[in-house]
Scaffold this active site. Sequence first.
Site, PDB file in Angstrom:
ATOM      1  N   ILE A  13       5.317  14.214  46.708  1.00  0.00           N
ATOM      2  CA  ILE A  13       6.754  14.456  46.701  1.00  0.00           C
ATOM      3  C   ILE A  13       7.388  13.987  45.394  1.00  0.00           C
ATOM      4  CG2 ILE A  13       7.526  12.312  47.829  1.00  0.00           C
ATOM      5  CD1 ILE A  13       8.829  15.904  48.457  1.00  0.00           C
ATOM      6  N   ALA A  14       6.804  12.950  44.801  1.00  0.00           N
ATOM      7  CA  ALA A  14       7.330  12.480  43.515  1.00  0.00           C
ATOM      8  C   ALA A  14       7.148  13.543  42.432  1.00  0.00           C
ATOM      9  CB  ALA A  14       6.643  11.180  43.102  1.00  0.00           C
ATOM     10  N   SER A  34       2.729   2.904  39.707  1.00  0.00           N
ATOM     11  CA  SER A  34       1.649   3.232  40.625  1.00  0.00           C
ATOM     12  C   SER A  34       0.831   1.958  40.786  1.00  0.00           C
ATOM     13  CB  SER A  34       0.797   4.344  39.999  1.00  0.00           C
ATOM     14  OG  SER A  34      -0.484   4.391  40.566  1.00  0.00           O
ATOM     15  N   ARG A  35      -0.130   1.974  41.730  1.00  0.00           N
ATOM     16  CA  ARG A  35      -1.060   0.838  41.785  1.00  0.00           C
ATOM     17  C   ARG A  35      -2.129   0.993  40.711  1.00  0.00           C
ATOM     18  NH1 ARG A  35      -2.669   1.627  47.866  1.00  0.00           N
ATOM     19  NH2 ARG A  35      -2.540   3.743  47.031  1.00  0.00           N
ATOM     20  N   TYR A  56       4.201  -2.084  41.173  1.00  0.00           N
ATOM     21  CA  TYR A  56       5.584  -1.773  41.557  1.00  0.00           C
ATOM     22  C   TYR A  56       6.524  -2.915  41.139  1.00  0.00           C
ATOM     23  CZ  TYR A  56       3.481   2.171  43.849  1.00  0.00           C
ATOM     24  OH  TYR A  56       2.787   3.340  44.064  1.00  0.00           O
ATOM     25  N   HIS A  77       8.033   1.762  52.763  1.00  0.00           N
ATOM     26  CA  HIS A  77       9.422   1.965  52.337  1.00  0.00           C
ATOM     27  C   HIS A  77      10.234   0.682  52.400  1.00  0.00           C
ATOM     28  CE1 HIS A  77       9.455   6.615  53.138  1.00  0.00           C
ATOM     29  NE2 HIS A  77       8.610   6.246  52.201  1.00  0.00           N
ATOM     30  N   LYS A  95      12.473   9.945  53.190  1.00  0.00           N
ATOM     31  CA  LYS A  95      12.538   9.957  54.642  1.00  0.00           C
ATOM     32  C   LYS A  95      11.132   9.812  55.217  1.00  0.00           C
ATOM     33  CE  LYS A  95      10.673  13.159  55.882  1.00  0.00           C
ATOM     34  NZ  LYS A  95       9.240  13.650  55.701  1.00  0.00           N
ATOM     35  N   ASP A 176       7.445  12.163  60.361  1.00  0.00           N
ATOM     36  CA  ASP A 176       7.304  13.003  59.177  1.00  0.00           C
ATOM     37  C   ASP A 176       8.128  14.281  59.284  1.00  0.00           C
ATOM     38  OD1 ASP A 176       5.894  13.007  56.620  1.00  0.00           O
ATOM     39  OD2 ASP A 176       5.084  14.916  57.292  1.00  0.00           O
TER      40      ASP A 176
HETATM   41  N1  LIG Z   1      11.538  15.345  51.233  1.00  0.00           N
HETATM   42  C1  LIG Z   1      10.438  16.012  51.537  1.00  0.00           C
HETATM   43  O1  LIG Z   1      10.427  17.232  51.711  1.00  0.00           O
HETATM   44  C2  LIG Z   1       9.150  15.256  51.638  1.00  0.00           C
HETATM   45  C3  LIG Z   1       7.950  15.950  51.533  1.00  0.00           C
HETATM   46  C4  LIG Z   1       6.773  15.219  51.556  1.00  0.00           C
HETATM   47  C5  LIG Z   1       6.802  13.858  51.737  1.00  0.00           C
HETATM   48  N2  LIG Z   1       7.994  13.213  51.861  1.00  0.00           N
HETATM   49  C6  LIG Z   1       8.027  11.763  52.063  1.00  0.00           C
HETATM   50  O2  LIG Z   1       7.583  11.135  50.870  1.00  0.00           O
HETATM   51  C7  LIG Z   1       6.765  10.014  51.167  1.00  0.00           C
HETATM   52  C8  LIG Z   1       5.469  10.151  50.406  1.00  0.00           C
HETATM   53  O3  LIG Z   1       4.800  11.323  50.827  1.00  0.00           O
HETATM   54  P1  LIG Z   1       3.729  12.065  49.870  1.00  0.00           P
HETATM   55  O4  LIG Z   1       3.287  13.258  50.625  1.00  0.00           O
HETATM   56  O5  LIG Z   1       4.273  12.231  48.520  1.00  0.00           O
HETATM   57  O6  LIG Z   1       2.567  10.983  49.876  1.00  0.00           O
HETATM   58  P2  LIG Z   1       1.344  10.854  48.871  1.00  0.00           P
HETATM   59  O7  LIG Z   1       1.121  12.119  48.112  1.00  0.00           O
HETATM   60  O8  LIG Z   1       0.249  10.298  49.684  1.00  0.00           O
HETATM   61  O9  LIG Z   1       1.861   9.827  47.768  1.00  0.00           O
HETATM   62  C9  LIG Z   1       2.261   8.568  48.100  1.00  0.00           C
HETATM   63  C10 LIG Z   1       2.219   7.688  46.865  1.00  0.00           C
HETATM   64  O10 LIG Z   1       2.512   6.397  47.353  1.00  0.00           O
HETATM   65  C11 LIG Z   1       1.829   5.450  46.582  1.00  0.00           C
HETATM   66  N3  LIG Z   1       1.462   4.252  47.346  1.00  0.00           N
HETATM   67  C12 LIG Z   1       1.920   3.033  47.096  1.00  0.00           C
HETATM   68  N4  LIG Z   1       1.400   2.132  47.933  1.00  0.00           N
HETATM   69  C13 LIG Z   1       0.567   2.812  48.718  1.00  0.00           C
HETATM   70  C14 LIG Z   1      -0.299   2.424  49.756  1.00  0.00           C
HETATM   71  N5  LIG Z   1      -0.427   1.134  50.148  1.00  0.00           N
HETATM   72  N6  LIG Z   1      -1.025   3.379  50.351  1.00  0.00           N
HETATM   73  C15 LIG Z   1      -0.935   4.662  49.958  1.00  0.00           C
HETATM   74  N7  LIG Z   1      -0.130   5.096  48.979  1.00  0.00           N
HETATM   75  C16 LIG Z   1       0.618   4.157  48.349  1.00  0.00           C
HETATM   76  C17 LIG Z   1       0.622   6.173  46.023  1.00  0.00           C
HETATM   77  O11 LIG Z   1       0.629   5.896  44.650  1.00  0.00           O
HETATM   78  P3  LIG Z   1      -0.468   4.996  43.968  1.00  0.00           P
HETATM   79  O12 LIG Z   1      -1.711   5.093  44.806  1.00  0.00           O
HETATM   80  O13 LIG Z   1      -0.622   5.679  42.668  1.00  0.00           O
HETATM   81  O14 LIG Z   1       0.106   3.626  43.892  1.00  0.00           O
HETATM   82  C18 LIG Z   1       0.855   7.646  46.231  1.00  0.00           C
HETATM   83  O15 LIG Z   1       0.900   8.370  45.036  1.00  0.00           O
HETATM   84  C19 LIG Z   1       6.617   9.967  52.688  1.00  0.00           C
HETATM   85  O16 LIG Z   1       7.451   8.970  53.221  1.00  0.00           O
HETATM   86  C20 LIG Z   1       7.074  11.338  53.145  1.00  0.00           C
HETATM   87  O17 LIG Z   1       7.724  11.321  54.401  1.00  0.00           O
HETATM   88  C21 LIG Z   1       9.161  13.890  51.803  1.00  0.00           C
END
Ligand SMILES: NC(=O)c1ccc[n+]([C@@H]2O[C@H](COP(=O)([O-])OP(=O)(O)OC[C@H]3O[C@@H](n4cnc5c(N)ncnc54)[C@H](OP(=O)(O)O)[C@@H]3O)[C@@H](O)[C@H]2O)c1
Length: 324
Positions: A13-14, A34-35, A56, A77, A95, A176
């Site tokens: 999402i980032a 990132s970590r 972080y 979060h 969210k 989610d």
């Molecule tokens: N608005 C929307 O449409 C939308 C869509 C998708 C997701 N989201 C929300 O965005 C959030 C992230 O979702 P995502 O799909 O982007 O997830 P993701 O691709 O798995 O990415 C999560 C990031 O969190 C970091 N992170 C930090 N501490 C962590 C830990 N202990 N375990 C795992 N990851 C960790 C990771 O970065 P490092 O490993 O590099 O530190 C990873 O790049 C969720 O809360 C989700 O509900 C929103």
Amino acid sequence: MTVRWGVAGPGAIATSFAQGMTMVDGGEITAVASRSLERADAYADRFGITGRYESYEALAEDPGVDAVYVATPHAYHEAMTLLFVEAGKHVLCEKPFALNARQAQRMADAARTKGVFCMEAMWSRFLPAYRLLVDLLGEGRIGEPLLVEADFGYRTPVVPDDRHFDLHQGGGALLDLGIYPVQLCTLVLGLPDRVAADGILGSTGVDEQVAAVLHHPGDRLGVVKAALQVSMSCTARIAGTDGWIQLPAFMHCPESLDIAGPAGLEHIDAGHEGEGLRFQVDEVHRCLAEGLTESPVMSLDETIAISGVLDDIRAQIGVVYPGE
Ligand SMILES: NC(=O)c1ccc[n+]([C@@H]2O[C@H](COP(=O)([O-])OP(=O)(O)OC[C@H]3O[C@@H](n4cnc5c(N)ncnc54)[C@H](OP(=O)(O)O)[C@@H]3O)[C@@H](O)[C@H]2O)c1
């Protein structure tokens, strides 16, 4: 004023967020954390970002960052938001804002004490289609809304350590996906006064299917469903005393609305260019420019109340996160 953004968690999402930021005025991403420095570098190189951190905490200490977008899985979060708020940063947190209402309340309390801006990144609320929906309802185009029906679900392979299926990362369909139908109910009908829910838990303990009926004061109902194992229509329908409004798939980011009222049927285009995540950033910038620490469109109190509804549903279907 240019708002200098930090991104916490360079995941899926980032990446969309950074794409959206290219179309936003008044702000730019100046740092990412990132970590792993390798992952921070990869994201920073891709989007031309100067600051890159392998923790972080280091991002929190960057004096060149005004606001942080928290984009980690749900379970982190609260800790991340508290870290950045304590450091005096404004926070836009993905969210669901928190795993439960207790966490959400602590996060809101911290931001209010520190006097920084804080908002759940409920991007739907800021999209042109949702703005139009609010206008149409406000104009009474379907009379009094009485019923909201909405669902969001798809079938995806069960991968136990994926964030969607891992209890430790806040997995499950409700938090989610189900949060979108629930926030539509609270947007249209206000807060419910009782909830009845049922669901199906999978092998990892998360809800793979969930359905709930939200009873709202004034004899009004919300009917919501979410799933990780079943394809749903991903649409929404709001029925009122004088008509209805249909949100096509995907109901959390529609690009048009259909309305049927006394004047007949109408299909209204509400499309937008580029990545829709950018509209919520415009709202953060607007609030900061006006000295607001909360958005009236997605207030912290509503976020806490929505967390409470999700807690209520989870309690009825038996989903408990570690530490709860
Ligand atoms: N608005 C929307 O449409 C939308 C869509 C998708 C997701 N989201 C929300 O965005 C959030 C992230 O979702 P995502 O799909 O982007 O997830 P993701 O691709 O798995 O990415 C999560 C990031 O969190 C970091 N992170 C930090 N501490 C962590 C830990 N202990 N375990 C795992 N990851 C960790 C990771 O970065 P490092 O490993 O590099 O530190 C990873 O790049 C969720 O809360 C989700 O509900 C929103």
